[in-house]
Design a protein around this motif. Structure first.
Motif, PDB file in Angstrom:
ATOM      1  N   GLY A  37       0.869  -1.170  -0.036  1.00 33.50           N
ATOM      2  CA  GLY A  37      -0.129   0.194   0.046  1.00 33.50           C
ATOM      3  C   GLY A  37       0.807   1.129   0.010  1.00 33.50           C
ATOM      4  N   ILE A  38       2.260   0.992  -0.395  1.00 29.63           N
ATOM      5  CA  ILE A  38       3.000   2.280  -0.395  1.00 29.63           C
ATOM      6  C   ILE A  38       3.120   2.959  -1.765  1.00 29.63           C
ATOM      7  CG2 ILE A  38       5.388   3.163  -0.033  1.00 29.63           C
ATOM      8  CD1 ILE A  38       5.823   0.733   1.919  1.00 29.63           C
ATOM      9  N   LEU A  39       2.809   4.202  -1.720  1.00 29.16           N
ATOM     10  CA  LEU A  39       2.842   4.715  -3.116  1.00 29.16           C
ATOM     11  C   LEU A  39       4.105   4.780  -3.846  1.00 29.16           C
ATOM     12  CD1 LEU A  39       0.969   6.365  -4.987  1.00 29.16           C
ATOM     13  CD2 LEU A  39       2.004   8.489  -3.960  1.00 29.16           C
ATOM     14  N   MET A  40       4.196   4.156  -4.936  1.00 23.99           N
ATOM     15  CA  MET A  40       5.341   3.859  -5.677  1.00 23.99           C
ATOM     16  C   MET A  40       5.361   4.477  -6.962  1.00 23.99           C
ATOM     17  SD  MET A  40       5.396  -0.370  -4.953  1.00 23.99           S
ATOM     18  CE  MET A  40       6.517  -0.695  -5.957  1.00 23.99           C
ATOM     19  N   LYS A  41       4.267   4.993  -7.679  1.00 25.30           N
ATOM     20  CA  LYS A  41       4.271   5.433  -8.783  1.00 25.30           C
ATOM     21  C   LYS A  41       3.679   7.046  -8.639  1.00 25.30           C
ATOM     22  CE  LYS A  41       5.417   1.663 -10.735  1.00 25.30           C
ATOM     23  NZ  LYS A  41       6.444   1.286 -11.836  1.00 25.30           N
ATOM     24  N   ILE A  42       4.006   7.568  -9.928  1.00 29.30           N
ATOM     25  CA  ILE A  42       3.715   9.034 -10.156  1.00 29.30           C
ATOM     26  C   ILE A  42       2.712   9.074 -11.220  1.00 29.30           C
ATOM     27  CG2 ILE A  42       4.340  11.479 -10.557  1.00 29.30           C
ATOM     28  CD1 ILE A  42       6.975   9.533  -9.079  1.00 29.30           C
ATOM     29  N   GLN A  43       1.458   9.829 -11.082  1.00 28.31           N
ATOM     30  CA  GLN A  43       0.650   9.999 -12.387  1.00 28.31           C
ATOM     31  C   GLN A  43       1.210  10.929 -13.271  1.00 28.31           C
ATOM     32  OE1 GLN A  43      -3.240  10.168 -10.968  1.00 28.31           O
ATOM     33  NE2 GLN A  43      -4.133   9.860 -12.969  1.00 28.31           N
ATOM     34  N   VAL A  44       1.233  10.612 -14.550  1.00 26.75           N
ATOM     35  CA  VAL A  44       1.646  11.710 -15.581  1.00 26.75           C
ATOM     36  C   VAL A  44       0.738  11.628 -16.694  1.00 26.75           C
ATOM     37  CG1 VAL A  44       4.230  11.631 -14.790  1.00 26.75           C
ATOM     38  CG2 VAL A  44       3.359  10.202 -16.674  1.00 26.75           C
ATOM     39  N   ILE A  45       0.695  12.832 -17.490  1.00 25.39           N
ATOM     40  CA  ILE A  45       0.280  13.116 -18.782  1.00 25.39           C
ATOM     41  C   ILE A  45       1.230  13.443 -19.575  1.00 25.39           C
ATOM     42  CG2 ILE A  45      -1.653  14.029 -20.328  1.00 25.39           C
ATOM     43  CD1 ILE A  45      -3.101  14.458 -17.475  1.00 25.39           C
ATOM     44  N   LEU A  46       1.440  12.506 -20.636  1.00 24.18           N
ATOM     45  CA  LEU A  46       2.355  12.726 -21.742  1.00 24.18           C
ATOM     46  C   LEU A  46       2.008  13.977 -22.677  1.00 24.18           C
ATOM     47  CD1 LEU A  46       4.064   9.216 -21.947  1.00 24.18           C
ATOM     48  CD2 LEU A  46       4.718  11.016 -20.662  1.00 24.18           C
TER      49      LEU A  46
END
Length: 85
Positions: free
Chosen positions: A13-22
């Motif tokens: 449950g640890i945040l591992m990713k960053i949400q991006v818009i290319l």
């Protein structure tokens, strides 16, 4: 439909990713190393921080090159700056 929670969070449950818009409109979740690469190759249109979305080229991404005032707290205690340099 993709499950956002399983893409953004690891098993613990640890945040591992960053949400991006290319730049092409594709939305992805990337790790910090891939985000760095995408920045260097100018592929990121925006990315999400805890405070909300940041648009590259419009919003401030870093605090800037302000001179630090006060004591540098990174160099103290058992391993002083002199220890490393």
């Amino acid at each position: 439909m993709k499950n956002v929670a399983t893409e953004a969070f690891g098993k613990e449950g640890i945040l591992m990713k960053i949400q991006v818009i290319l730049n092409g409109g594709q939305e992805r979740f990337v790790d910090k190393d891939e985000l760095q690469f995408l920045f260097l190759t100018r592929q990121v249109f925006s990315f999400k921080r805890s405070a909300g979305w940041v648009v590259v080229g419009r919003d401030q991404m870093r605090a800037g090159n302000k001179k630090m005032t006060g004591e540098d707290r990174r160099y103290h205690g058992k391993f002083s700056r002199e220890h490393w340099y």
